[in-house]
Design a protein around this motif. Structure first.
Motif, PDB file in Angstrom:
ATOM      1  N   UNK A   1    -105.981 -43.463 -88.892  1.00  0.00           N
ATOM      2  CA  UNK A   1    -106.859 -44.217 -87.994  1.00  0.00           C
ATOM      3  C   UNK A   1    -106.802 -43.640 -86.580  1.00  0.00           C
ATOM      4  N   UNK A   2    -105.612 -43.258 -86.147  1.00  0.00           N
ATOM      5  CA  UNK A   2    -105.465 -42.670 -84.814  1.00  0.00           C
ATOM      6  C   UNK A   2    -106.145 -41.317 -84.723  1.00  0.00           C
TER       7      UNK A   2
ATOM      8  N   UNK B   1    -109.403 -48.162 -96.060  1.00  0.00           N
ATOM      9  CA  UNK B   1    -108.800 -48.895 -94.957  1.00  0.00           C
ATOM     10  C   UNK B   1    -109.848 -49.687 -94.198  1.00  0.00           C
ATOM     11  N   UNK B   2    -109.400 -50.820 -93.635  1.00  0.00           N
ATOM     12  CA  UNK B   2    -110.255 -51.581 -92.713  1.00  0.00           C
ATOM     13  C   UNK B   2    -109.511 -51.737 -91.400  1.00  0.00           C
ATOM     14  N   UNK B   3    -110.195 -51.411 -90.311  1.00  0.00           N
ATOM     15  CA  UNK B   3    -109.619 -51.559 -88.979  1.00  0.00           C
ATOM     16  C   UNK B   3    -110.291 -52.747 -88.302  1.00  0.00           C
ATOM     17  N   UNK B   4    -109.480 -53.740 -87.968  1.00  0.00           N
ATOM     18  CA  UNK B   4    -109.979 -54.924 -87.272  1.00  0.00           C
ATOM     19  C   UNK B   4    -109.133 -55.123 -86.027  1.00  0.00           C
TER      20      UNK B   4
ATOM     21  N   UNK C   1     -99.830 -53.196 -87.362  1.00  0.00           N
ATOM     22  CA  UNK C   1    -100.327 -52.866 -86.015  1.00  0.00           C
ATOM     23  C   UNK C   1    -100.733 -51.402 -85.922  1.00  0.00           C
ATOM     24  N   UNK C   2    -101.766 -51.170 -85.159  1.00  0.00           N
ATOM     25  CA  UNK C   2    -102.250 -49.803 -84.969  1.00  0.00           C
ATOM     26  C   UNK C   2    -102.903 -49.708 -83.604  1.00  0.00           C
ATOM     27  N   UNK C   3    -102.341 -48.885 -82.734  1.00  0.00           N
ATOM     28  CA  UNK C   3    -102.929 -48.638 -81.418  1.00  0.00           C
ATOM     29  C   UNK C   3    -103.217 -47.142 -81.313  1.00  0.00           C
ATOM     30  N   UNK C   4    -104.443 -46.724 -81.667  1.00  0.00           N
ATOM     31  CA  UNK C   4    -104.760 -45.294 -81.690  1.00  0.00           C
ATOM     32  C   UNK C   4    -104.552 -44.593 -80.359  1.00  0.00           C
ATOM     33  N   UNK C   5    -104.663 -45.325 -79.254  1.00  0.00           N
ATOM     34  CA  UNK C   5    -104.582 -44.677 -77.951  1.00  0.00           C
ATOM     35  C   UNK C   5    -103.163 -44.292 -77.565  1.00  0.00           C
ATOM     36  N   UNK C   6    -102.163 -44.952 -78.161  1.00  0.00           N
ATOM     37  CA  UNK C   6    -100.785 -44.676 -77.763  1.00  0.00           C
ATOM     38  C   UNK C   6     -99.942 -44.090 -78.894  1.00  0.00           C
TER      39      UNK C   6
END
Length: 333
Positions: free
Chosen positions: A17-18, A114-117, A138-143
């Motif tokens: 996702x990132x 996958x689903x990203x919400x 948890x998923x934070x693509x920016x960090x």
């Protein structure tokens, strides 16, 4: 799994996702679906499209899935696929199911769905709550580490599609006024050249070669005005298509020319930007530049053919072969 250029390693769903914004060049928003194809654990293709509105009849989702299958088939040989949807479960899950079923029925292996919400990613292919809880992880693509590695590798992910369009948006204010005056001067020069029998195709070839020899040099308003007038001649434009190498600095060159060109003269440089971006692997910029050309001239054939090829998932080499008969031979080899 690695990126095509081996700069990044993707080890988990959160990593994938990132990585998506760096594959596409921008961060997909809610209501998007992304299909990623890999060959022997190496990512070779990524495509994004908008989902139909929530509550759309199932037939529309089936049609969308069939289109995605047809696009991905053209990328063979591939070994497996990952599908990612962005948005709420009610909106995204039906489309993910339709796409997954269509790819599987087509004989392709779907490895992850996958689903990203928001800031969570849900793995719809894993039902083990120990590693893939129903509420997602948890998923934070920016960090993420992938984002750090991508930035270090010089990869860029713009905030959204609007930011991509802003790269070649028309200049305004004094810069626009300066280009209008320069275009008027160039038109007078062109009229005089017509009168004295100047070979305009040869003049265009010289102008094209001149700017391509020094792509990092900022062109003057008069140079851009003269170039864009000559690019309205099909042999000159086709020569520019043939001679422009697939380098980022040439993407920058045609971006600048597109931004500063007088509005009626935008289609040729915008199409050159589209072709160059596509050859560099930036399909999003290529499609949006082609759309910009067609916005000014809906009948601009080369931009239309290029956009059709992009939507069909064809590689640049196939597009060049398919359009060979539709383009005139360059005036000067």
């Amino acid at each position: 799994m690695s990126f095509p250029d081996s700069k990044l390693i993707v080890r988990s769903a959160a990593d994938l996702v990132a990585a998506v914004p760096y594959l596409l060049g921008f961060r997909p928003g809610d209501g998007s679906i992304v299909v990623i194809a890999s060959r022997d654990r190496r990512i070779v293709f990524a495509a994004r499209t908008d989902l139909p509105a929530p509550g759309t009849p199932a037939g529309h989702l089936i049609d969308l899935a069939a289109h995605l299958v047809s696009v991905v088939r053209r990328q063979r040989p591939i070994t497996d696929l990952m599908i990612i949807g962005y948005g709420t479960a009610d909106h995204v899950n039906p489309a993910l199911r339709a796409a997954g079923e269509a790819f599987t029925a087509g004989g392709m292996t779907v490895r992850e769905v996958l689903r990203v919400t928001g800031t969570r990613v849900v793995d719809l292919t894993c039902h083990n709550p120990a590693c893939c809880p129903p509420q997602g992880i948890p998923c934070d693509p920016t960090s993420s580490l992938v984002a750090v590695q991508a930035t270090a590798a010089g990869l860029v992910a713009l905030p959204d599609r609007a930011a991509v369009a802003a790269r070649f948006a028309p200049v305004t204010g004094a810069a626009r006024d300066g280009m209008r005056h320069a275009t008027t001067r160039a038109a007078t020069r062109l009229e005089a050249a017509n009168t004295d029998g100047t070979d305009l195709d040869e003049a265009g070839a010289q102008a094209v070669r001149g700017v391509l020899r020094q792509p990092d040099r900022r062109l003057t308003d008069d140079e851009i005005a003269w170039l864009t007038l000559l690019l309205t001649r099909t042999p000159v434009r086709d020569l520019a298509v043939d001679l422009t190498p697939p380098h980022d600095r040439h993407v920058t060159l045609w971006t600048d020319v597109t931004r500063r060109a007088d509005e009626p003269l935008v289609p040729a440089p915008a199409t050159l930007l589209a072709v160059t971006a596509w050859r560099c692997g930036d399909g999003v910029l290529a499609a949006m530049a082609a759309e910009r050309a067609l916005q000014v001239d809906p009948a601009y054939r080369l931009a239309d053919l290029l956009l059709q090829a992009l939507h069909a998932g064809l590689p640049p080499s196939a597009f060049a072969h398919a359009t060979a008969g539709a383009r005139t031979k360059p005036a000067t080899q």
